[in-house]
Design a protein around this motif. Structure first.
Motif, PDB file in Angstrom:
ATOM      1  N   VAL A   1      26.131  24.529 -10.964  1.00 25.05           N
ATOM      2  CA  VAL A   1      26.700  23.224 -10.627  1.00 25.05           C
ATOM      3  C   VAL A   1      25.732  22.113 -11.025  1.00 25.05           C
ATOM      4  O   VAL A   1      26.123  21.099 -11.621  1.00 25.05           O
ATOM      5  CB  VAL A   1      27.033  23.138  -9.126  1.00 25.05           C
ATOM      6  CG1 VAL A   1      27.625  21.781  -8.794  1.00 25.05           C
ATOM      7  CG2 VAL A   1      28.005  24.247  -8.721  1.00 25.05           C
ATOM      8  N   VAL A   2      24.447  22.300 -10.714  1.00 15.59           N
ATOM      9  CA  VAL A   2      23.433  21.328 -11.125  1.00 15.59           C
ATOM     10  C   VAL A   2      23.448  21.160 -12.636  1.00 15.59           C
ATOM     11  O   VAL A   2      23.379  20.033 -13.165  1.00 15.59           O
ATOM     12  CB  VAL A   2      22.043  21.773 -10.636  1.00 15.59           C
ATOM     13  CG1 VAL A   2      20.949  20.881 -11.225  1.00 15.59           C
ATOM     14  CG2 VAL A   2      21.975  21.755  -9.110  1.00 15.59           C
ATOM     15  N   THR A   3      23.560  22.270 -13.351  1.00 19.18           N
ATOM     16  CA  THR A   3      23.577  22.238 -14.811  1.00 19.18           C
ATOM     17  C   THR A   3      24.739  21.408 -15.339  1.00 19.18           C
ATOM     18  O   THR A   3      24.575  20.604 -16.263  1.00 19.18           O
ATOM     19  CB  THR A   3      23.657  23.671 -15.354  1.00 19.18           C
ATOM     20  OG1 THR A   3      22.458  24.367 -14.995  1.00 19.18           O
ATOM     21  CG2 THR A   3      23.828  23.692 -16.852  1.00 19.18           C
ATOM     22  N   LEU A   4      25.924  21.592 -14.758  1.00 20.63           N
ATOM     23  CA  LEU A   4      27.086  20.838 -15.225  1.00 20.63           C
ATOM     24  C   LEU A   4      27.002  19.365 -14.831  1.00 20.63           C
ATOM     25  O   LEU A   4      27.331  18.475 -15.622  1.00 20.63           O
ATOM     26  CB  LEU A   4      28.370  21.460 -14.680  1.00 20.63           C
ATOM     27  CG  LEU A   4      28.743  22.834 -15.231  1.00 20.63           C
ATOM     28  CD1 LEU A   4      30.100  23.275 -14.683  1.00 20.63           C
ATOM     29  CD2 LEU A   4      28.775  22.831 -16.755  1.00 20.63           C
ATOM     30  N   LEU A   5      26.569  19.086 -13.600  1.00 16.74           N
ATOM     31  CA  LEU A   5      26.444  17.690 -13.188  1.00 16.74           C
ATOM     32  C   LEU A   5      25.417  16.959 -14.047  1.00 16.74           C
ATOM     33  O   LEU A   5      25.563  15.753 -14.320  1.00 16.74           O
ATOM     34  CB  LEU A   5      26.059  17.604 -11.716  1.00 16.74           C
ATOM     35  CG  LEU A   5      27.121  18.071 -10.715  1.00 16.74           C
ATOM     36  CD1 LEU A   5      26.603  17.933  -9.287  1.00 16.74           C
ATOM     37  CD2 LEU A   5      28.421  17.291 -10.882  1.00 16.74           C
ATOM     38  N   ALA A   6      24.380  17.666 -14.490  1.00 15.47           N
ATOM     39  CA  ALA A   6      23.364  17.050 -15.347  1.00 15.47           C
ATOM     40  C   ALA A   6      23.924  16.670 -16.710  1.00 15.47           C
ATOM     41  O   ALA A   6      23.293  15.907 -17.449  1.00 15.47           O
ATOM     42  CB  ALA A   6      22.183  17.995 -15.516  1.00 15.47           C
ATOM     43  N   ALA A   7      25.112  17.172 -17.045  1.00 19.04           N
ATOM     44  CA  ALA A   7      25.764  16.816 -18.302  1.00 19.04           C
ATOM     45  C   ALA A   7      26.639  15.577 -18.177  1.00 19.04           C
ATOM     46  O   ALA A   7      27.230  15.141 -19.176  1.00 19.04           O
ATOM     47  CB  ALA A   7      26.613  17.990 -18.791  1.00 19.04           C
ATOM     48  N   THR A   8      26.755  14.999 -16.987  1.00 15.49           N
ATOM     49  CA  THR A   8      27.615  13.835 -16.784  1.00 15.49           C
ATOM     50  C   THR A   8      26.831  12.537 -16.941  1.00 15.49           C
ATOM     51  O   THR A   8      25.640  12.470 -16.613  1.00 15.49           O
ATOM     52  CB  THR A   8      28.265  13.868 -15.391  1.00 15.49           C
ATOM     53  OG1 THR A   8      27.246  13.759 -14.383  1.00 15.49           O
ATOM     54  CG2 THR A   8      29.036  15.172 -15.186  1.00 15.49           C
ATOM     55  N   ALA A   9      27.507  11.528 -17.424  1.00 11.73           N
ATOM     56  CA  ALA A   9      26.855  10.232 -17.627  1.00 11.73           C
ATOM     57  C   ALA A   9      26.375   9.644 -16.307  1.00 11.73           C
ATOM     58  O   ALA A   9      25.323   9.004 -16.240  1.00 11.73           O
ATOM     59  CB  ALA A   9      27.819   9.272 -18.325  1.00 11.73           C
ATOM     60  N   GLU A  10      27.128   9.872 -15.241  1.00 13.19           N
ATOM     61  CA  GLU A  10      26.789   9.288 -13.937  1.00 13.19           C
ATOM     62  C   GLU A  10      25.493   9.858 -13.367  1.00 13.19           C
ATOM     63  O   GLU A  10      24.823   9.201 -12.562  1.00 13.19           O
ATOM     64  CB  GLU A  10      27.920   9.537 -12.934  1.00 13.19           C
ATOM     65  CG  GLU A  10      29.232   8.849 -13.283  1.00 13.19           C
ATOM     66  CD  GLU A  10      30.078   9.639 -14.262  1.00 13.19           C
ATOM     67  OE1 GLU A  10      31.189   9.184 -14.575  1.00 13.19           O
ATOM     68  OE2 GLU A  10      29.621  10.711 -14.726  1.00 13.19           O
ATOM     69  N   ALA A  11      25.130  11.084 -13.760  1.00  9.06           N
ATOM     70  CA  ALA A  11      23.974  11.749 -13.167  1.00  9.06           C
ATOM     71  C   ALA A  11      22.648  11.389 -13.835  1.00  9.06           C
ATOM     72  O   ALA A  11      21.593  11.735 -13.310  1.00  9.06           O
ATOM     73  CB  ALA A  11      24.155  13.264 -13.232  1.00  9.06           C
TER      74      ALA A  11
END
Length: 281
Positions: free
Chosen positions: A141-151
């Protein structure tokens, strides 16, 4: 004030190839978490014959903490000429292992991943422009959220990750649970690997996730579903059953975690191939 960065080196070990060796260091570094934390990790850097900087990958553990999965993948990545930094997000928080002791949301541990990226980028053996991230379950989940512009870090001083590999990252939750969205990605390529016997999701949970995303996000994501594999299929430890409130599409309940050798091998090969391609190993 957080303590300064710490690095303890062990002598290089012979690599699998004559032109390469792996050096293991135990390191620590501060993060921008609230409150400020010092996170520890195991750093494997690659020394090549021509001393050229190599790509690197940050590895984020699951709810059970550092348990061997990271090392399983790190060894293969190192053999492919990719440095690794596996971090321990729980010890810094004084947290016990497991679903009951972890933080409330993976968002709280995003600063750990970005601080690890910055630490890895500062190593002379690593090319700072070629750093990826991978993780398992919570770490996925951390890995995917780190791919978002907001993160991305608010300062904008550090670039984002160049590639992302998430293993069984609870697919049902994105575009459903508050704060979990993959609709606005940075543009870095993403590989998601799941099992069709994972009790967190439906057998086709990855396909359902991709169908919920806009075309711009779908174009950046590759997906692999491993037949017969459950949650934690690359965890080479005795089988266990856990209880997690996010299991069974958010209804909660038991989750069987059992090693699946064929899926583990295939997932490791896929991760190495993906990072070798996207990071130029």
């Amino acid at each position: 004030m957080p303590p300064p960065e710490l690095r303890i080196d062990l002598p290089p070990e012979p690599g699998e190839f004559r032109s390469m060796s792996v050096r293991t260091s135990y390191v620590s570094f501060p993060t921008a978490a609230t409150p400020s934390l010092v996170v520890a990790g195991r750093l494997n850097t690659i020394t090549t014959e021509d001393a050229a900087p190599t790509p690197g990958v940050v590895i984020c553990h699951g709810s059970d903490g550092v348990d061997g999965r990271g090392q399983f993948h790190a060894e293969a990545l190192n053999a492919a000429g990719i440095a690794t930094l596996e971090i321990d997000m729980w010890a810094a928080r004084g947290a016990l292992r497991g679903a009951a002791a972890r933080p409330r949301s993976p968002v709280e541990t995003l600063p750990d991943a970005f601080a690890a990226r910055a630490f890895l980028a500062a190593q002379p053996e690593v090319d700072p422009s070629r750093i990826g991230v991978m993780g398992f379950s919570w770490g996925g989940v951390v890995t995917l959220l780190a791919a978002t512009a907001e993160a991305q870090p608010a300062s904008g001083a550090e670039p984002g990750f160049a590639a992302h590999v998430a293993l069984y990252p609870v697919c049902w939750a994105y575009e459903v649970a508050p704060g979990l969205s993959l609709a606005n990605l940075t543009g870095a390529p993403v590989l998601i690997q799941t099992g069709d016997a994972d009790a967190y999701d439906d057998p086709d949970g990855l396909d359902q996730l991709l169908s919920r995303l806009p075309p711009t996000s779908r174009s950046l994501i590759r997906g692999i579903t491993h037949a017969g594999a459950g949650h934690g299929f690359d965890r080479d430890l005795p089988e266990q059953t856990i209880n997690d409130p996010f299991a069974h599409k958010g209804k909660g309940g038991p989750v069987r975690m059992a090693f699946h050798p064929q899926a583990a091998k295939a997932a490791r090969e896929a991760a190495v191939g993906f990072f070798s391609e996207t990071l130029g190993a």
